[in-house]
Enzyme design. Structure first.
Site, PDB file in Angstrom:
ATOM      1  N   HIS A  59       8.504   7.051   4.243  1.00 16.91           N
ATOM      2  CA  HIS A  59       8.689   7.203   2.796  1.00 16.91           C
ATOM      3  C   HIS A  59       9.075   5.875   2.147  1.00 16.91           C
ATOM      4  O   HIS A  59      10.250   5.603   1.890  1.00 16.91           O
ATOM      5  CB  HIS A  59       9.801   8.249   2.597  1.00 16.91           C
ATOM      6  CG  HIS A  59       9.815   8.847   1.237  1.00 16.91           C
ATOM      7  ND1 HIS A  59      10.103  10.172   1.019  1.00 16.91           N
ATOM      8  CD2 HIS A  59       9.606   8.320   0.007  1.00 16.91           C
ATOM      9  CE1 HIS A  59      10.048  10.431  -0.268  1.00 16.91           C
ATOM     10  NE2 HIS A  59       9.765   9.314  -0.911  1.00 16.91           N
ATOM     11  N   LEU A  62       5.977   1.010  -2.229  1.00 16.31           N
ATOM     12  CA  LEU A  62       5.651  -0.421  -2.236  1.00 16.31           C
ATOM     13  C   LEU A  62       5.195  -0.894  -3.624  1.00 16.31           C
ATOM     14  O   LEU A  62       5.033  -2.091  -3.840  1.00 16.31           O
ATOM     15  CB  LEU A  62       4.581  -0.734  -1.184  1.00 16.31           C
ATOM     16  CG  LEU A  62       5.057  -0.590   0.272  1.00 16.31           C
ATOM     17  CD1 LEU A  62       3.897  -0.755   1.243  1.00 16.31           C
ATOM     18  CD2 LEU A  62       6.145  -1.605   0.589  1.00 16.31           C
ATOM     19  N   ARG A  63       4.967   0.057  -4.517  1.00 16.31           N
ATOM     20  CA  ARG A  63       4.720  -0.207  -5.951  1.00 16.31           C
ATOM     21  C   ARG A  63       3.395  -0.880  -6.298  1.00 16.31           C
ATOM     22  O   ARG A  63       3.040  -0.941  -7.471  1.00 16.31           O
ATOM     23  CB  ARG A  63       5.857  -1.059  -6.554  1.00 16.31           C
ATOM     24  CG  ARG A  63       7.231  -0.440  -6.432  1.00 16.31           C
ATOM     25  CD  ARG A  63       7.327   0.833  -7.255  1.00 16.31           C
ATOM     26  NE  ARG A  63       8.700   1.337  -7.333  1.00 16.31           N
ATOM     27  CZ  ARG A  63       9.042   2.614  -7.172  1.00 16.31           C
ATOM     28  NH1 ARG A  63       8.114   3.521  -6.934  1.00 16.31           N
ATOM     29  NH2 ARG A  63      10.290   2.988  -7.268  1.00 16.31           N
ATOM     30  N   ASN A  93       2.628   6.971  -5.527  1.00 23.55           N
ATOM     31  CA  ASN A  93       2.878   6.957  -6.990  1.00 23.55           C
ATOM     32  C   ASN A  93       2.779   5.544  -7.551  1.00 23.55           C
ATOM     33  O   ASN A  93       3.709   5.013  -8.154  1.00 23.55           O
ATOM     34  CB  ASN A  93       4.210   7.619  -7.351  1.00 23.55           C
ATOM     35  CG  ASN A  93       5.408   6.987  -6.675  1.00 23.55           C
ATOM     36  OD1 ASN A  93       5.278   6.313  -5.649  1.00 23.55           O
ATOM     37  ND2 ASN A  93       6.584   7.198  -7.228  1.00 23.55           N
ATOM     38  N   ASP A 151       4.648  12.644  -4.245  1.00 20.05           N
ATOM     39  CA  ASP A 151       6.057  12.245  -4.322  1.00 20.05           C
ATOM     40  C   ASP A 151       6.419  11.563  -5.640  1.00 20.05           C
ATOM     41  O   ASP A 151       5.655  10.788  -6.194  1.00 20.05           O
ATOM     42  CB  ASP A 151       6.427  11.314  -3.165  1.00 20.05           C
ATOM     43  CG  ASP A 151       7.894  10.964  -3.217  1.00 20.05           C
ATOM     44  OD1 ASP A 151       8.711  11.900  -3.188  1.00 20.05           O
ATOM     45  OD2 ASP A 151       8.235   9.772  -3.331  1.00 20.05           O
ATOM     46  N   HIS A 231      12.800  13.959   1.707  1.00 16.57           N
ATOM     47  CA  HIS A 231      14.199  13.754   1.279  1.00 16.57           C
ATOM     48  C   HIS A 231      15.020  15.031   1.032  1.00 16.57           C
ATOM     49  O   HIS A 231      15.418  15.321  -0.080  1.00 16.57           O
ATOM     50  CB  HIS A 231      14.290  12.821   0.080  1.00 16.57           C
ATOM     51  CG  HIS A 231      13.298  13.033  -1.046  1.00 16.57           C
ATOM     52  ND1 HIS A 231      12.986  14.257  -1.562  1.00 16.57           N
ATOM     53  CD2 HIS A 231      12.578  12.130  -1.754  1.00 16.57           C
ATOM     54  CE1 HIS A 231      12.111  14.108  -2.549  1.00 16.57           C
ATOM     55  NE2 HIS A 231      11.843  12.821  -2.677  1.00 16.57           N
ATOM     56  N   ASN A 277      16.462  10.519  -7.030  1.00 18.59           N
ATOM     57  CA  ASN A 277      15.824  11.835  -7.055  1.00 18.59           C
ATOM     58  C   ASN A 277      15.350  12.192  -5.645  1.00 18.59           C
ATOM     59  O   ASN A 277      14.496  11.495  -5.104  1.00 18.59           O
ATOM     60  CB  ASN A 277      14.630  11.776  -8.016  1.00 18.59           C
ATOM     61  CG  ASN A 277      13.870  13.087  -8.071  1.00 18.59           C
ATOM     62  OD1 ASN A 277      14.175  14.038  -7.334  1.00 18.59           O
ATOM     63  ND2 ASN A 277      12.873  13.152  -8.928  1.00 18.59           N
ATOM     64  N   ASP A 304      12.997   6.461   1.602  1.00 22.45           N
ATOM     65  CA  ASP A 304      12.691   6.603   0.169  1.00 22.45           C
ATOM     66  C   ASP A 304      13.011   5.290  -0.558  1.00 22.45           C
ATOM     67  O   ASP A 304      13.563   5.294  -1.660  1.00 22.45           O
ATOM     68  CB  ASP A 304      13.424   7.785  -0.474  1.00 22.45           C
ATOM     69  CG  ASP A 304      12.833   8.145  -1.838  1.00 22.45           C
ATOM     70  OD1 ASP A 304      11.867   7.493  -2.269  1.00 22.45           O
ATOM     71  OD2 ASP A 304      13.346   9.083  -2.475  1.00 22.45           O
ATOM     72  N   HIS A 308      13.321  -0.837  -8.117  1.00 18.13           N
ATOM     73  CA  HIS A 308      13.180  -0.869  -9.585  1.00 18.13           C
ATOM     74  C   HIS A 308      13.793  -2.169 -10.077  1.00 18.13           C
ATOM     75  O   HIS A 308      14.857  -2.574  -9.595  1.00 18.13           O
ATOM     76  CB  HIS A 308      13.928   0.309 -10.232  1.00 18.13           C
ATOM     77  CG  HIS A 308      13.302   1.638  -9.966  1.00 18.13           C
ATOM     78  ND1 HIS A 308      12.128   2.042 -10.563  1.00 18.13           N
ATOM     79  CD2 HIS A 308      13.679   2.654  -9.162  1.00 18.13           C
ATOM     80  CE1 HIS A 308      11.812   3.255 -10.138  1.00 18.13           C
ATOM     81  NE2 HIS A 308      12.729   3.654  -9.278  1.00 18.13           N
TER      82      HIS A 308
END
Ligand code: DOR
Length: 430
Positions: A59, A62-63, A93, A151, A231, A277, A304, A308
């Site tokens: 999980h 890596l954006r 995502n 996710d 998670h 989350n 996870d 950010h």
């Protein structure tokens, strides 16, 4: 490729925990035994250290593509290697989301270019993670995807989830659910409980997670699909998974280092570093998660890792995005908690390495017992090393760690990917 002798360590794998040297050459383990030497080989001094199959993270955000200001595949892979990981499953995502062959091929190729860790893209369950139409599972499985998830959000529609499960049974894939009934969490910033009432902020009930865990377990019973619960954060969820496993259902589950170590009390600071989350819960939930890992109800530790940028996390609690980075600190956070709970090093490494490798179908290459012929995807860590994380020195492009200033125990010294050092004496090699 130079041969390497990892000398004087303690080998921890599926075959147990014993002192042994490990000889690596040509990308594979050549020998495990006493006093191994080879002319011309490099030597890693592993005295006091554990030598184990590399960690596998189920999980990782890596954006890239789309949010490179937070992380790139290269910076995230470097963070992974420093955390002892030889493989990570990249969450879908991104922007665009990983619902097509083009995106998953891009992610895998960028991981190969970075060369720091095996990056395995996951695929979306629904197109654009919008929860309306199923993603092209067949095409994505053909492209090598094994884990499917939306996710960041759960699939809300039970009929669509049923269809996803029905399709999945004909393919070599697992559906990994972010369990959150969104109608119960609108506007929520933290766990719904005493702390949240005292602070007067909107809460995120345990039930929002447990309802979906329950729904998906029952859908898996109906369809025979293989599911993985992402998670897990509440005592009730642990109990649901425990019962599902007792019923023989093909259900696996993971827990994160932050849910194993931090409670909702952290939010009294109103510091959005602690917003995540699912949210940080209570001490009773932590105890249930630790017990779940100890008795095998929870299969894997998964980070996870959710980078950010600082200016996003500095926003007020209700506006800041949820998420914490975790790759570089996972071992140091989990090792003391799980050893204090009585888990053996073998069981702890299992949850970090070969159990997640099996869930992601990576077990041909990762999480293999250290035996001649096994790919040399390995970690060497000092289980007694005490350290503190310095956020500014993280390899991750974002520094939103909740663990600054906390004592950690267990530190990665070396990571080998296919026999080549990605981390040497605590430093990334590239
Ligand atoms: O805290 C979280 N952050 N949880 C998720 O499920 C998504 C993740 C993110 O992408 O930032």
């Amino acid at each position: 490729m130079t041969a390497i002798v990892i000398a004087g360590g303690r080998v921890v794998d599926q075959n147990g925990d014993r002192p042994a040297d490990v000889l690596v050459d040509d990308g594979v383990v050549k020998a495990v035994g006493d006093k191994l030497r080879m002319p011309g080989a490099d030597t890693i001094d592993a005295s006091g250290c554990v030598v184990a199959p590399g960690f596998v993270d189920l999980h990782t955000h890596l954006r890239e593509p789309g949010h490179e200001e937070a992380e790139t595949i290269e910076t995230g892979s470097r963070a992974a290697a420093l955390g002892g990981y030889t493989a990570v499953v990249a969450m879908p995502n991104t922007d665009p989301a990983a619902d097509s062959r083009a995106v998953v091929d891009f992610v895998r190729a960028a991981g190969e270019r970075a060369g720091l860790c095996d990056v395995r893209p996951s695929g979306c369950i629904t197109v654009g993670r919008a929860g309306e139409r199923l993603a092209p599972f067949g095409e994505l499985v053909e492209a090598g995807v094994r884990i499917f998830t939306d996710d960041g959000a759960g699939v809300q529609d039970p009929q669509l989830m049923r269809r996803a499960m029905e399709y999945s049974t004909g393919l070599d894939m697992v559906l990994a659910q972010h369990c959150e009934v969104s109608a119960l969490t609108r506007g929520a910033v933290m766990h719904e409980g005493r702390c949240c009432s005292e602070l007067g902020v909107p809460g995120w009930p345990a039930l929002a997670e447990e309802l979906m865990v329950h729904r998906d377990i029952e859908l898996a019973r109906l369809t025979g699909a293989r599911i993985h619960v992402l998670h897990l954060s509440t005592a009730g969820s642990v109990e649901l998974v425990r019962r599902a496993k007792a019923d023989g259902l093909p259900v696996t589950a993971e827990a994160t280092p932050h849910h194993l170590s931090l409670t909702d009390e952290q939010l009294r600071s109103f510091d959005a570093t602690y917003k995540v989350n699912p949210p940080l819960r209570t001490m009773a939930d932590i105890e249930a998660l630790v017990a779940g890992l100890a008795d095998g109800t929870i299969d894997a530790i998964a980070t996870d890792h959710a980078p950010h940028p600082a200016d996003h996390k500095e926003r007020p609690l209700d506006e800041a995005p949820p998420g914490m980075v975790g790759l570089e600190t996972a071992l140091g956070v989990c090792l003391p908690i799980l050893s204090d709970a009585g888990m053996s090093l073998v069981d702890i490494v299992a949850a970090l390495s070969w159990k997640p490798a099996a869930i992601a179908r990576l077990d041909e290459e990762h999480g293999r017992a250290l035996e001649p012929g096994a790919p040399a995807n390995l970690v060497v860590f000092d289980p007694a090393a005490e350290w503190e994380v310095v956020p500014a020195r993280l390899a991750s492009r974002s520094h939103n760690t909740p663990f600054a200033g906390r004592p950690l125990r267990g530190r990665v010294r070396h990571t080998l990917l296919h026999g080549v050092a990605t981390v040497d004496t605590g430093t990334a090699t590239r």
